[in-house]
Design a protein around this motif. Structure first.
Motif, mmCIF file in Angstrom:
data_model
loop_
_atom_site.group_PDB
_atom_site.id
_atom_site.type_symbol
_atom_site.label_atom_id
_atom_site.label_comp_id
_atom_site.label_asym_id
_atom_site.label_seq_id
_atom_site.Cartn_x
_atom_site.Cartn_y
_atom_site.Cartn_z
ATOM 1 N N HIS A 30 33.501 22.308 31.486
ATOM 2 C CA HIS A 30 33.183 23.610 32.094
ATOM 3 C C HIS A 30 31.926 24.141 31.414
ATOM 4 O O HIS A 30 31.950 24.484 30.232
ATOM 5 C CB HIS A 30 34.353 24.568 31.908
ATOM 6 C CG HIS A 30 34.236 25.811 32.726
ATOM 7 N ND1 HIS A 30 34.918 26.967 32.436
ATOM 8 C CD2 HIS A 30 33.506 26.099 33.855
ATOM 9 C CE1 HIS A 30 34.625 27.896 33.323
ATOM 10 N NE2 HIS A 30 33.777 27.390 34.194
ATOM 11 N N GLU A 54 34.077 31.866 39.635
ATOM 12 C CA GLU A 54 34.597 31.864 38.264
ATOM 13 C C GLU A 54 35.617 32.986 38.070
ATOM 14 O O GLU A 54 36.651 32.796 37.420
ATOM 15 C CB GLU A 54 33.441 32.033 37.266
ATOM 16 C CG GLU A 54 32.534 30.821 37.150
ATOM 17 C CD GLU A 54 33.223 29.643 36.504
ATOM 18 O OE1 GLU A 54 33.534 29.718 35.299
ATOM 19 O OE2 GLU A 54 33.476 28.642 37.202
ATOM 20 N N LEU A 70 38.901 32.075 39.740
ATOM 21 C CA LEU A 70 39.636 31.114 38.915
ATOM 22 C C LEU A 70 40.334 31.821 37.755
ATOM 23 O O LEU A 70 41.470 31.479 37.395
ATOM 24 C CB LEU A 70 38.687 30.036 38.373
ATOM 25 C CG LEU A 70 38.122 29.046 39.399
ATOM 26 C CD1 LEU A 70 37.052 28.168 38.761
ATOM 27 C CD2 LEU A 70 39.236 28.172 39.985
ATOM 28 N N MET A 71 39.646 32.809 37.176
ATOM 29 C CA MET A 71 40.230 33.576 36.079
ATOM 30 C C MET A 71 41.420 34.409 36.563
ATOM 31 O O MET A 71 42.437 34.500 35.872
ATOM 32 C CB MET A 71 39.171 34.490 35.446
ATOM 33 C CG MET A 71 39.692 35.274 34.247
ATOM 34 S SD MET A 71 38.404 36.168 33.382
ATOM 35 C CE MET A 71 37.640 34.831 32.469
ATOM 36 N N LYS A 105 43.353 33.684 39.066
ATOM 37 C CA LYS A 105 44.428 32.728 39.339
ATOM 38 C C LYS A 105 45.116 32.290 38.048
ATOM 39 O O LYS A 105 46.339 32.091 38.005
ATOM 40 C CB LYS A 105 43.847 31.512 40.077
ATOM 41 C CG LYS A 105 44.887 30.501 40.526
ATOM 42 C CD LYS A 105 44.229 29.367 41.284
ATOM 43 C CE LYS A 105 45.262 28.331 41.705
ATOM 44 N NZ LYS A 105 44.630 27.197 42.438
ATOM 45 N N GLU A 106 44.322 32.152 36.990
ATOM 46 C CA GLU A 106 44.850 31.651 35.725
ATOM 47 C C GLU A 106 45.487 32.748 34.875
ATOM 48 O O GLU A 106 46.542 32.545 34.267
ATOM 49 C CB GLU A 106 43.718 30.988 34.925
ATOM 50 C CG GLU A 106 44.172 30.364 33.619
ATOM 51 C CD GLU A 106 43.031 29.734 32.840
ATOM 52 O OE1 GLU A 106 43.217 29.497 31.633
ATOM 53 O OE2 GLU A 106 41.954 29.500 33.425
ATOM 54 N N LYS A 107 44.870 33.957 34.851
ATOM 55 C CA LYS A 107 45.299 34.990 33.899
ATOM 56 C C LYS A 107 45.935 36.230 34.530
ATOM 57 O O LYS A 107 46.408 37.106 33.830
ATOM 58 C CB LYS A 107 44.115 35.399 33.028
ATOM 59 C CG LYS A 107 43.583 34.238 32.193
ATOM 60 C CD LYS A 107 42.544 34.677 31.194
ATOM 61 C CE LYS A 107 42.121 33.514 30.315
ATOM 62 N NZ LYS A 107 41.126 33.918 29.304
#
Length: 300
Positions: free
Chosen positions: A64, A101, A104-105, A107-109
């Motif tokens: 990344h 980005e 994605l953050m 979705k992840e956090k």
């Protein structure tokens, strides 16, 4: 054609006579080769899965690459992309916008980061860089980090490279074990055929006296070796065929986690099962050929 058929039937008969005369020796060779081929089959199954797991890990493994905040124009982004692609270990590069980005953050956090959508997005543009050799990903990451315009890189750290190296080492060890087991099988059949040849030395001498060719003399022994190898492969084939199917069903098609999915039984039946049969026949033929050629060469 009739002559060839008669010759072939004679070779079969002579091979069976030899096996009957030395039935205990043949039985011990078949048993030992059966165990050896079963071990080879087991190592092949493990090797196939390790190779699959390794390729699966490496396929999804990426670096990344976070760009500097001021890198927003397309020309600067393309220049950095070209510099990354020039590196030897890079297979492909995927661009990820600052908005992507952020998604994605989220979705992840979690949804708390949705507040940063739009102009308040604090993130930078980025790349996902995929490598050819995962064991060198650390070195490639450092090279990318030194490119002008790159802020930082991340790839999962030493745990990822250690996993890839471990899987590669298991593959090499498996290959070494298979090689040793094949050599052991060759030795077992070689000794069996050699003993059979020694016991028939008078018959072979008579054949040579009446003008029999080396091919006519050696073919029955080669057929005998093929039968020993084939008979030795039958039980391992059956154990792999039915044993793996039971194992697959008991584990639910996966090893510990869905990430490590097992091959379907049909694939193992075809690839490993046929490999065992082929290995038995080939090892039997080759070992017999070595034994009979050495004998005929010595008795010229």
């Amino acid at each position: 054609m009739i002559k060839g058929l008669r010759t072939f039937l004679y070779e079969l008969k002579y091979a069976f006579v030899g096996m009957k005369r030395h039935i205990m020796l043949c039985f011990s060779a078949i048993s030992a080769i059966g165990i050896t081929l079963l071990l080879i089959g087991s190592v092949l199954i493990i090797g196939l899965h390790v190779n699959y797991f390794s390729n699966d890990v490496q396929k999804d493994l990426s670096i990344h690459v976070i760009l500097n905040e001021d890198i927003e124009d397309s020309n600067s982004i393309k220049k950095i992309e070209k510099d990354i692609i020039k590196l030897k270990n890079v297979s492909r590069v995927e661009f990820s916008t600052k908005d992507n980005e952020l998604e994605l953050m989220i979705k992840e956090k979690g949804d708390a980061f949705k507040a940063y959508r739009g102009k308040s997005n604090p993130l930078s543009n980025a790349f996902f860089v995929y490598v050819k050799d995962a064991s060198s990903i650390g070195k490639t990451s450092t090279q990318i980090e030194n490119i002008k315009g790159v802020s930082s890189t991340a790839f999962g750290g030493d745990s990822v490279t250690s996993l890839v190296k471990m899987l590669n080492m298991i593959q090499k060890i498996g290959l070494g074990i298979v090689t040793l087991l094949i050599l052991l099988s060759l030795y077992l059949i070689y000794n069996t055929i050699k003993t059979t040849i020694d016991s028939r030395s008078d018959e072979i001498m008579i054949m040579r006296t009446v003008g029999a060719t080396n091919g006519f003399i050696s073919n029955p022994f080669i057929v005998e070796g093929i039968f020993i190898g084939l008979l030795g492969a039958v039980i391992p084939f059956m154990l792999v065929y039915f044993g793996y199917e039971k194992l697959y069903e008991s584990l639910g098609g996966k090893l510990f986690t869905p990430m490590f999915s097992l091959f379907k039984p049909s694939i193992i039946h075809f690839e490993v099962g046929l490999s065992i049969i082929f290995a038995g026949v080939l090892i039997g033929a080759f070992a017999s050929l070595l034994a009979v050629r050495k004998y005929l060469k010595m008795k010229r």
